[in-house]
Write a protein that holds these residues in place. Structure first.
Motif, short mmCIF file in Angstrom:
data_model
loop_
_atom_site.label_atom_id
_atom_site.label_comp_id
_atom_site.label_asym_id
_atom_site.label_seq_id
_atom_site.Cartn_x
_atom_site.Cartn_y
_atom_site.Cartn_z
N THR A 79 0.82 -1.11 -0.14
CA THR A 79 0.05 0.12 -0.01
C THR A 79 1.07 1.16 0.12
N LEU A 80 2.04 1.22 0.60
CA LEU A 80 2.78 2.32 0.84
C LEU A 80 3.67 2.62 -0.74
N PHE A 96 -6.51 6.15 1.42
CA PHE A 96 -6.83 4.92 1.77
C PHE A 96 -5.56 4.09 1.87
N SER A 97 -4.71 3.96 0.93
CA SER A 97 -3.66 3.08 0.92
C SER A 97 -2.83 3.65 2.18
N ALA A 140 -1.43 1.08 5.47
CA ALA A 140 -0.07 1.10 5.60
C ALA A 140 0.29 1.44 7.20
N MET A 141 -0.59 2.66 7.81
CA MET A 141 -0.38 3.01 9.08
C MET A 141 -0.59 1.94 10.00
N SER A 173 -10.61 4.74 12.58
CA SER A 173 -11.47 5.79 12.15
C SER A 173 -11.24 6.38 10.62
N PHE A 174 -9.92 6.77 10.65
CA PHE A 174 -9.32 6.98 9.23
C PHE A 174 -9.72 6.17 8.29
N PHE A 175 -9.50 4.87 8.52
CA PHE A 175 -9.70 3.74 7.35
C PHE A 175 -11.23 3.66 6.97
#
Length: 656
Positions: free
Chosen positions: A105-106, A369-370, A374-375, A410-412
């Protein structure tokens, strides 16, 4: 990067500005614009809430997680998800999965960051009254300029960036000073904007706004460069990053506050569709210079991401997550590499993104999203680092991880709604992750069926064959690469190659083994003479960022042994020895192919067939190890995982 740059110094901080913060530093170009677009209004409720969310995202996600916590996970000074994986992989085989997903994803982020950054900067030209009709977001002229910049950026990669790289720091310093100054000028007109630093404004926005929670997808744009920040740790050092972040964060926050102050003092707009507050707060006389500085900053941000992608793939190759591919070294700077296939793959992806989305507004709708994925993967690996490497108390680790996961999940979820707008990226991401997973799993299956034998049982045979004049001499020095970790063992297939397939008589038999070390830049070797002047094993201990150029490394070993009086490489042929001519060396590379004599499960069959299909596109092992083709012979051997058995073949007797 030299060690003095990694130490805390003014020069180190300047270099850090140019290398580390390009991605996150250019986010003001589009973050607040996207928030206004998705928020649908421009009153205090939205503006103060949006800036509050941005500020606390930069504080919790970037500052707390990455600057304070994650940067501690340095692998002898190196960062990035594979460096982190190398530190914790002993604590669970399954940890390869988050490493693969995070890396994939990174890498996928590399095809949208350059287009969105450069496009955002170039679109600013449309604010010039004389050029407003020609520079309309999404038109052919802007697309042509953006694609031209992208092509030039990827074209120069093959020559290295050591010359222009010296300018990155000063340019980014000018950029951040400009960000802060522009923000302060607007804050002076509306100092009440500082209320936005109160987290309650953000809470109210997320809970009371009609789109509330889903605005997090736009808020997340302010911290998309945080993961790349960790990946570039090795270039500058932790202290330089932490100190420079104080300055960077200050200028970013001031700029966001300035954009918010400008919006709240405007009454001529009923809505802000198509309006970019970043360029609106620039004084008219400074608009052209600001666009030039912004363009250079976005190019620098893109360059850092491209270099990071090369490093990531290089590490993946070293750790058996990616097929062997051509890796070049355009300069003498440590760690600077160029991977042609990845370079042009990213270039094609960037151009495709530019043509598909056309405007920066459309790109931001698919961006983020990616990086959330990754995070999340980094957080999983960080749990093991904090708990088992740093030995922090379990209760503390759980609290920290829960904070990270609550924010990132939440961000995801907020970014998941973008999936339909980013199907193009899903294909790219899936391809990267699929390739890594197949390569990793197939190597595991392959290694499972390696058979090792004790070399001491065959040394007498090797000695006898070496002295058997009835067998034509194959080479004076015969060299095999072995995967046997035990120095007393070697693969059975190697013994078969020497003794049975076609007897290979030689004066000296060499067995070379490469051990990958968790330390990124280890370069060591050991020599063991298992039989004096007849059977020699060399163990190379190489860090995961060192390319295994065996031809060069082996030549160095031979030179060292000659200087120590341990080896004589004078030709053994009577007609040549009197002239002190050097002996010949011959490498044997054994390449596998999937045998038809297999009866495996559907899963293993799919993995292995995919593996060999990918391998057919990859670089040959001889090239991957940097071997001279004139000194290398390839032997094809079948891979039999599960041989066919119970073949019901009946013999029928015939009368004579």
């Amino acid at each position: 990067m030299s060690s003095h740059v990694r130490k805390l110094s003014a020069a180190g901080v300047l270099v850090t500005l140019g290398i580390i913060f390009g991605d996150i530093g250019t986010s003001p170009l589009y973050t607040f614009q996207t928030l206004l677009k998705e928020g649908g209004s421009h009153g205090e409720f939205l503006v103060l809430g949006a800036i509050s969310c941005v500020f606390w995202t930069l504080t919790l996600q970037t500052t707390f997680k990455y600057i304070f916590i994650t940067l501690q996970a340095d692998n002898r000074g190196e960062g990035g998800i594979f460096s982190l994986y190398a530190l914790v992989r002993r604590y669970g085989k399954w940890l390869a999965i988050p490493a693969i997903v995070g890396a994939g994803t990174l890498l996928a982020d590399g095809i949208i960051t350059p287009p969105i950054s450069v496009t955002s900067a170039i679109e600013g030209i449309g604010l010039l009254p004389s050029l407003a009709k020609d520079f309309v977001p999404g038109n052919t002229l802007i697309l042509g300029i953006v694609i031209g910049i992208i092509l030039l950026l990827f074209f120069v990669q093959q020559f290295g960036t050591n010359v222009v790289g010296t300018l990155f720091g000063p340019i980014m310093l000018i950029w951040f000073v400009m960000l802060g100054t522009l923000g302060v000028l607007q804050i002076a007109h509306f100092p009440e904007i500082f209320k936005a630093l109160n987290p309650m404004y953000g809470v109210h926005l997320l809970t009371e706004h009609p789109r509330g929670f889903w605005l997090l997808g736009a808020v997340f744009l302010c911290t998309t460069g945080a993961e790349a920040l960790y990946s570039d740790l090795g270039h500058c050092g932790r202290k330089n990053i932490q100190v420079s972040w104080i300055f960077v964060k200050t200028t970013l926050v001031l700029n966001y506050l300035g954009q918010g102050a400008w919006v709240l003092t405007q009454h001529k707009y009923t809505n802000f569709a198509g309006v970019n507050p970043f360029f609106e707060i620039v004084p008219h006389f400074f608009l052209i210079p600001s666009i030039g500085i912004a363009t250079m900053a976005t190019i620098i941000a893109s360059q850092a991401l491209i270099s990071g992608s090369f490093t990531l793939i290089s590490e993946a190759v070293s750790m058996n997550f990616w097929p062997r591919i051509t890796i070049k070294y355009p300069s003498n700077i440590r760690g600077q590499i160029y991977i042609p296939s990845i370079n042009w793959l990213l270039c094609f992806g960037c151009i495709a993104v530019t043509l598909y989305f056309r405007t920066s507004e459309n790109m931001t709708a698919a961006y983020g999203f990616s990086i959330t994925v990754a995070m999340l993967m980094t957080t999983i690996l960080m749990y093991y680092f904090m708990r088992y490497v740093k030995h922090w108390p379990l209760w503390l680790v759980v609290i920290i991880v829960c904070v990270f996961l609550s924010v990132e999940l939440s961000f995801f979820v907020a970014n998941a709604v973008k999936l339909l707008k980013r199907l193009f990226f899903l294909v790219f991401e899936f391809g990267l992750i699929f390739t890594m997973y197949i390569w990793y799993r197939a190597r595991k299956i392959n290694n499972r069926f390696l058979n090792f034998v004790d070399l001491k049982d065959y040394i007498p045979m090797l000695h006898s064959m070496s002295n058997d004049q009835g067998i034509p001499k194959y080479a004076t020095h015969l060299i095999y690469l072995t995967k046997a970790n035990n120095h007393k063992q070697v693969e059975q297939k190697i013994i078969y190659s020497i003794l049975s397939r076609k007897p290979k008589r030689a004066d000296v038999y060499w067995f070379l083994h490469i051990e990958r070390m968790d330390d990124p830049y280890t370069m060591e070797y050991t020599v063991q003479e298992l039989e004096d002047d007849k059977v020699i094993r060399v163990e190379f201990r190489l860090g995961f960022r060192i390319q295994p150029r065996i031809n060069v490394l082996f030549r160095k070993v031979v030179e060292d042994m000659i200087s120590r009086g341990e080896l004589d490489i004078t030709s053994k042929y009577e007609s040549l020895s009197s002239y002190n001519l050097p002996a010949d060396f011959q490498f044997i590379i054994m390449e596998k192919f999937l045998s038809y004599n297999n009866n495996f499960s559907v899963k293993e069959g799919f993995i292995l067939n995919s593996y060999f299909a990918i391998k057919g596109l990859a670089q040959s092992e001889a090239k991957a190890f940097g071997l001279d083709t004139s000194e290398t012979r390839i032997e094809k051997i079948p891979l039999v995982v599960n041989p066919l058995s119970n073949i019901k073949l009946k013999r029928v007797e015939t009368g004579m």
